[in-house]
Write a protein that holds these residues in place. Sequence first.
Motif, mmCIF file in Angstrom:
data_model
loop_
_atom_site.group_PDB
_atom_site.id
_atom_site.type_symbol
_atom_site.label_atom_id
_atom_site.label_comp_id
_atom_site.label_asym_id
_atom_site.label_seq_id
_atom_site.Cartn_x
_atom_site.Cartn_y
_atom_site.Cartn_z
ATOM 1 N N GLY A 1 59.202 12.037 -36.682
ATOM 2 C CA GLY A 1 58.378 11.579 -37.762
ATOM 3 C C GLY A 1 59.198 10.258 -38.324
ATOM 4 O O GLY A 1 58.522 10.038 -39.444
ATOM 5 N N GLU A 2 59.996 9.756 -37.878
ATOM 6 C CA GLU A 2 60.670 8.559 -38.498
ATOM 7 C C GLU A 2 60.334 7.458 -37.805
ATOM 8 O O GLU A 2 59.795 7.361 -36.731
ATOM 9 C CB GLU A 2 62.263 8.927 -38.330
ATOM 10 C CG GLU A 2 62.855 9.752 -39.094
ATOM 11 C CD GLU A 2 62.932 9.678 -40.419
ATOM 12 O OE1 GLU A 2 63.674 8.762 -41.011
ATOM 13 O OE2 GLU A 2 62.250 10.544 -41.211
ATOM 14 N N ILE A 3 60.622 6.403 -38.605
ATOM 15 C CA ILE A 3 60.116 4.895 -38.083
ATOM 16 C C ILE A 3 61.518 4.104 -38.185
ATOM 17 O O ILE A 3 62.004 3.914 -39.404
ATOM 18 C CB ILE A 3 58.939 4.418 -38.902
ATOM 19 C CG1 ILE A 3 57.873 5.310 -39.341
ATOM 20 C CG2 ILE A 3 58.496 2.895 -38.498
ATOM 21 C CD1 ILE A 3 56.790 5.142 -38.149
ATOM 22 N N SER A 4 61.688 3.492 -37.041
ATOM 23 C CA SER A 4 63.052 2.917 -37.152
ATOM 24 C C SER A 4 62.945 1.278 -37.551
ATOM 25 O O SER A 4 61.813 0.721 -37.365
ATOM 26 C CB SER A 4 63.573 2.708 -35.868
ATOM 27 O OG SER A 4 63.089 1.651 -34.887
ATOM 28 N N PRO A 5 63.932 0.616 -37.941
ATOM 29 C CA PRO A 5 63.884 -0.717 -38.201
ATOM 30 C C PRO A 5 63.544 -1.552 -37.142
ATOM 31 O O PRO A 5 62.875 -2.624 -37.341
ATOM 32 C CB PRO A 5 65.125 -1.135 -38.598
ATOM 33 C CG PRO A 5 66.392 -0.254 -38.018
ATOM 34 C CD PRO A 5 65.269 1.254 -38.080
ATOM 35 N N ILE A 6 63.686 -1.135 -35.747
ATOM 36 C CA ILE A 6 63.061 -1.961 -34.866
ATOM 37 C C ILE A 6 61.671 -1.884 -34.629
ATOM 38 O O ILE A 6 60.962 -3.188 -34.280
ATOM 39 C CB ILE A 6 63.684 -1.413 -33.333
ATOM 40 C CG1 ILE A 6 65.321 -1.518 -33.316
ATOM 41 C CG2 ILE A 6 63.185 -2.095 -32.065
ATOM 42 C CD1 ILE A 6 66.050 -0.512 -32.267
ATOM 43 N N VAL B 1 57.119 -6.748 -40.101
ATOM 44 C CA VAL B 1 57.695 -6.518 -41.472
ATOM 45 C C VAL B 1 58.876 -7.366 -41.645
ATOM 46 O O VAL B 1 59.730 -7.478 -40.894
ATOM 47 C CB VAL B 1 58.035 -4.783 -41.435
ATOM 48 C CG1 VAL B 1 58.822 -4.698 -42.684
ATOM 49 C CG2 VAL B 1 56.870 -3.933 -41.336
ATOM 50 N N ASP B 2 58.858 -7.892 -42.945
ATOM 51 C CA ASP B 2 59.817 -8.853 -43.375
ATOM 52 C C ASP B 2 60.844 -8.025 -44.267
ATOM 53 O O ASP B 2 62.123 -8.225 -44.367
ATOM 54 C CB ASP B 2 59.128 -9.761 -44.278
ATOM 55 C CG ASP B 2 58.323 -10.674 -43.793
ATOM 56 O OD1 ASP B 2 58.530 -11.285 -42.498
ATOM 57 O OD2 ASP B 2 57.249 -10.357 -44.010
ATOM 58 N N VAL B 3 60.226 -7.042 -45.123
ATOM 59 C CA VAL B 3 61.058 -6.438 -46.123
ATOM 60 C C VAL B 3 61.044 -4.847 -45.934
ATOM 61 O O VAL B 3 59.763 -4.530 -45.669
ATOM 62 C CB VAL B 3 60.634 -6.880 -47.379
ATOM 63 C CG1 VAL B 3 61.600 -6.289 -48.653
ATOM 64 C CG2 VAL B 3 60.376 -8.335 -47.552
ATOM 65 N N VAL B 4 61.869 -4.249 -46.519
ATOM 66 C CA VAL B 4 61.740 -2.583 -46.474
ATOM 67 C C VAL B 4 62.283 -2.242 -47.957
ATOM 68 O O VAL B 4 63.339 -2.509 -48.427
ATOM 69 C CB VAL B 4 62.267 -1.853 -45.454
ATOM 70 C CG1 VAL B 4 63.740 -2.099 -45.211
ATOM 71 C CG2 VAL B 4 62.005 -0.420 -45.542
ATOM 72 N N SER C 1 71.248 -5.063 -40.845
ATOM 73 C CA SER C 1 71.495 -5.385 -39.407
ATOM 74 C C SER C 1 70.416 -5.821 -38.312
ATOM 75 O O SER C 1 70.592 -6.379 -37.528
ATOM 76 C CB SER C 1 72.387 -4.336 -38.805
ATOM 77 O OG SER C 1 71.551 -3.319 -38.521
ATOM 78 N N HIS C 2 69.129 -5.421 -38.980
ATOM 79 C CA HIS C 2 68.226 -5.764 -37.917
ATOM 80 C C HIS C 2 67.389 -6.725 -38.852
ATOM 81 O O HIS C 2 66.002 -7.089 -38.229
ATOM 82 C CB HIS C 2 67.304 -4.317 -37.784
ATOM 83 C CG HIS C 2 67.675 -3.427 -36.717
ATOM 84 N ND1 HIS C 2 67.763 -3.704 -35.488
ATOM 85 C CD2 HIS C 2 68.519 -2.392 -36.944
ATOM 86 C CE1 HIS C 2 68.454 -2.950 -34.617
ATOM 87 N NE2 HIS C 2 68.923 -2.001 -35.698
ATOM 88 N N ASP C 3 67.901 -7.517 -39.709
ATOM 89 C CA ASP C 3 67.626 -8.677 -40.181
ATOM 90 C C ASP C 3 66.100 -8.443 -41.021
ATOM 91 O O ASP C 3 65.192 -9.268 -41.216
ATOM 92 C CB ASP C 3 67.012 -9.725 -39.038
ATOM 93 C CG ASP C 3 67.274 -11.022 -39.222
ATOM 94 O OD1 ASP C 3 67.982 -11.247 -40.171
ATOM 95 O OD2 ASP C 3 66.951 -12.040 -38.574
ATOM 96 N N LEU C 4 66.167 -7.233 -41.533
ATOM 97 C CA LEU C 4 65.184 -7.035 -42.685
ATOM 98 C C LEU C 4 65.614 -7.105 -44.021
ATOM 99 O O LEU C 4 66.741 -6.633 -44.188
ATOM 100 C CB LEU C 4 64.525 -5.420 -42.210
ATOM 101 C CG LEU C 4 63.688 -5.183 -41.125
ATOM 102 C CD1 LEU C 4 63.697 -3.378 -41.013
ATOM 103 C CD2 LEU C 4 62.349 -5.593 -41.396
ATOM 104 N N ASP C 5 64.948 -7.741 -45.011
ATOM 105 C CA ASP C 5 65.409 -7.827 -46.077
ATOM 106 C C ASP C 5 65.015 -6.409 -47.014
ATOM 107 O O ASP C 5 64.338 -5.690 -46.345
ATOM 108 C CB ASP C 5 64.715 -9.125 -47.184
ATOM 109 C CG ASP C 5 65.146 -10.141 -46.762
ATOM 110 O OD1 ASP C 5 66.221 -10.421 -46.152
ATOM 111 O OD2 ASP C 5 64.587 -11.180 -46.846
ATOM 112 N N VAL C 6 65.739 -6.169 -47.889
ATOM 113 C CA VAL C 6 65.553 -4.776 -48.669
ATOM 114 C C VAL C 6 65.272 -4.979 -50.131
ATOM 115 O O VAL C 6 65.908 -6.036 -50.811
ATOM 116 C CB VAL C 6 66.998 -4.192 -48.537
ATOM 117 C CG1 VAL C 6 67.105 -2.922 -49.309
ATOM 118 C CG2 VAL C 6 67.462 -3.934 -47.056
#
Length: 259
Positions: free
Chosen positions: A84-89, A96-99, A126-131
Amino acid sequence: MIIIKGDHDLRNYYIAGNWKMHKNREEARELARELVKGLENCGHTLMIAPPFTALTEVAAIVKGTNILLGAQNVSLAEQGAHTGEISPIMLKDCGVDVVIIGHSERRILYGETDDMINKKIKLALSHDLDVVFCVGETLDQREGGEAEGVVTAQVKKGLNGIDESDLRGITLAYEPVWAIGTGKTATPEDADAIHGVIRSLLGGLYAASIGDSMVIQYGGSVKPDNVQSLMSMENIDGALVGGASLKAETFIPIAKFDS
Ligand code: PGA
């Protein structure tokens, strides 16, 4: 109304729409198209966060535009047996740019702790997603005079072990829980006071200039008719919008509040 710029020359306004658990793929495509058209000449930083199921469709529409694509949550694991989870990869793979991390609905309804939020922030970066990192007190905490203490603890724990150089990828969002989806907005002065507390805290945890340069959004019943008074406050640099982000006719005037 005249917008007092304050330090907003340093910090660009950042308006984000959190669609929460709303919209099927067709509805999401339609809204994304309307927003791309209606916001093409808006100079603010803009982001929309559709549900996971509509991410790839919305990604195709916002790609190459001035609208960033957000996700509403991310797993604290990279991959593996996490039903049920969705990983940053996977989020990166969808464009996706931001989470958004640490939203009060995740904290309260799904038991996310400060420690989990801290891990998610680190993994996303660490996966280059902004937060967009959300904090905020409940009504009981506010009435008990604990708002500053609660928010301070949430910010400290959420950013624990995060280097100053990584803060570039983080936007804070102050969202008093009692103002989310209730139609009750914090007064601009009350919101600004907590934003100021967060700014001083950041300036103490990191270099003083960090307190001045980090973007801090306000969230909680932001609407076209209250956005200007909130954005005119010195320490408020944008909005995280829930209900009013579900329609172009309300989100566009919020995003273009000063034009
Ligand atoms: P709201 O939600 O604008 O509907 O109050 C804000 C949020 O939860 O981010």
